[in-house]
Design a protein around this motif. Structure first.
Motif, short mmCIF file in Angstrom:
data_model
loop_
_atom_site.label_atom_id
_atom_site.label_comp_id
_atom_site.label_asym_id
_atom_site.label_seq_id
_atom_site.Cartn_x
_atom_site.Cartn_y
_atom_site.Cartn_z
N THR A 1 0.83 -1.21 0.00
CA THR A 1 0.00 0.00 0.00
C THR A 1 0.86 1.25 0.00
O THR A 1 1.79 1.40 0.79
N SER B 1 -13.40 7.05 -3.61
CA SER B 1 -12.85 7.49 -4.88
C SER B 1 -13.85 7.26 -6.00
O SER B 1 -14.37 6.16 -6.16
N GLY C 1 -11.74 5.61 -9.23
CA GLY C 1 -11.13 4.28 -9.15
C GLY C 1 -9.70 4.33 -8.67
O GLY C 1 -9.09 3.29 -8.42
N GLN C 2 -9.14 5.55 -8.54
CA GLN C 2 -7.80 5.70 -8.01
C GLN C 2 -7.90 5.86 -6.49
O GLN C 2 -8.87 6.39 -5.97
N GLY C 3 -6.89 5.40 -5.78
CA GLY C 3 -6.91 5.54 -4.33
C GLY C 3 -6.29 4.35 -3.65
O GLY C 3 -5.49 3.60 -4.24
N VAL C 4 -6.65 4.14 -2.41
CA VAL C 4 -6.10 3.06 -1.60
C VAL C 4 -7.14 1.95 -1.51
O VAL C 4 -8.27 2.20 -1.07
N PRO C 5 -6.81 0.74 -1.91
CA PRO C 5 -7.80 -0.35 -1.86
C PRO C 5 -8.14 -0.73 -0.42
O PRO C 5 -7.28 -0.76 0.45
N MET D 1 -7.56 -2.07 5.54
CA MET D 1 -6.77 -1.28 4.59
C MET D 1 -5.33 -1.26 5.07
O MET D 1 -5.07 -1.12 6.27
N ASP E 1 -15.39 -4.44 -1.85
CA ASP E 1 -14.13 -3.75 -2.14
C ASP E 1 -14.41 -2.30 -2.50
O ASP E 1 -15.31 -2.01 -3.31
N MET F 1 -12.41 1.82 -2.96
CA MET F 1 -11.17 2.60 -3.07
C MET F 1 -11.35 3.88 -2.27
O MET F 1 -12.33 4.62 -2.47
#
Length: 359
Positions: free
Chosen positions: A262, A290, A293-297, A316, A336, A338
């Motif tokens: 991460t 988000s 679709g960008q970001g932290v999963p 996370m 899931d 983001m």
């Protein structure tokens, strides 16, 4: 009214030191809250200001007068305790008037002060009742009324709301704040409840292990905590902490979480040296869904809707993290998502020292 100065105060019980060089300056008419976990020394400090505990080292001044060797009754302070401390065989009026009778105040002065305090606190219809006939909130009002009639220079409150239920605590803290705004008397208030501290104080003194960690206005402590302890203690739910390593890149930096996968964004204003072990701090309300679709999963673990907002616990960066959303989202456990941390409200701490990192 009077200022209160605590200057380099230590407290020992035998060989055990429980307060370490405490410095606090409280202005005339200010409402200051001492907050911290159990055993941090906040009640001991309050009792030293009241004269109920001896000062091992340092000085305490009230209204410019050093009171180290002044008896509690001569300090012109009034204290409201956690357990009300009312005389069960006395009526409300008699409880409120007791200190004035001891001081041999004239009857007309006693009646005037008790009547005024009863009017302020809404106790006018209860003056002939006994404590056993009152609710918890009414008893606490009587305890405050007993302090008000003395017209002291300083009010001291020692966790006065901890015996009340949640709804009554909210009501009573509003009443205490309104009372302070009306009387303009210096007030020092001890609590372990940081919500009470945030909502009532002009300034907060955060304590831990006998040390003062930080002093400041409520929102200053919330937005700019000096260290990990203050960041984690102030705010409910508390700040999320993610351990990792700071890495620099062309646009500023990032934190690589302990899972090794991460990447968490860090703006240039937070600085930091490449390779430093850090703790990445982000408050639950500063995590966003988000849209791109960008970001932290992250994976949803628990959803807790409260109506005005929804708290979501997610997995996370290899750990559980809390997020709060005011918008209505349909989350399901196992989903899931983001998440984007708000880079304008991030906090970076040195893992070794616990201190905040600034550019």
């Amino acid at each position: 009214m009077a200022s209160v100065t605590v200057n380099k105060v230590d407290k020992y019980y035998g060989s055990v030191q429980v307060l370490h060089g405490v410095d606090v300056n409280i202005a005339d008419g200010e409402f200051v809250v001492l907050v911290g976990p159990s055993g941090c020394g906040k009640s001991t400090l309050l009792r030293m200001i009241a004269g109920l505990e001896e000062i091992s080292k340092g000085e305490i001044s009230i209204g410019g007068r050093v009171v180290n060797d002044v008896a509690p009754k001569d300090r012109d302070i009034a204290m409201v305790f956690q357990n009300y401390a009312l005389y069960p065989h006395m009526t409300v009026k008699e409880n409120m008037a007791f200190s004035l009778k001891l001081a041999k105040a004239p009857k007309n002065v006693i009646d005037e002060r008790v009547g005024k305090a009863a009017g302020i606190l809404g106790l006018g219809q209860l003056l002939d009742r006994y404590p056993r006939q009152l609710s918890g909130g009414q008893r606490q009002r009587v305890a405050m009324g007993r302090a008000i009639v003395r017209d002291p220079q300083v009010f001291l409150f020692d966790e006065p709301l901890s015996n009340l239920d949640a709804k009554l605590r909210v009501q009573m803290r509003t009443e205490i704040k309104e009372l302070h705004q009306r009387l303009k008397t210096t007030a020092i208030y001890v609590t372990h409840d940081q919500i009470e501290a945030m909502t009532m104080a002009d300034r907060i003194v955060v304590m831990q292990g006998g040390y003062v960690e930080q002093i400041g206005a409520p929102l200053d402590l919330y937005d700019h905590p000096n260290n990990l302890f203050v960041a984690g203690f102030i705010g409910s739910p508390s700040m999320n902490f993610i351990e990792g390593t700071f890495r620099t890149d062309g646009s500023g930096g990032m934190v690589v979480a302990k899972d090794g996968v991460t990447r968490l964004p860090v703006p240039a204003r937070l600085g930091g040296k490449d390779g430093t072990e850090v703790v990445y701090g982000v408050r639950p309300e500063h995590l966003y869904i988000s849209e791109s679709g960008q970001g932290v999963p992250a994976k949803v673990v628990v959803v807790e809707p409260t109506g005005a907002e929804t708290m979501v616990v997610v997995h996370m960066a290899g750990q559980e993290v809390q997020a709060i959303f005011r918008e209505r989202h349909r989350f399901e456990p196992g989903q899931d998502v983001m998440l984007l941390p708000d880079v304008d409200h991030l906090h970076l701490f040195d893992k070794r020292t616990g201190k905040r990192i600034e550019a």
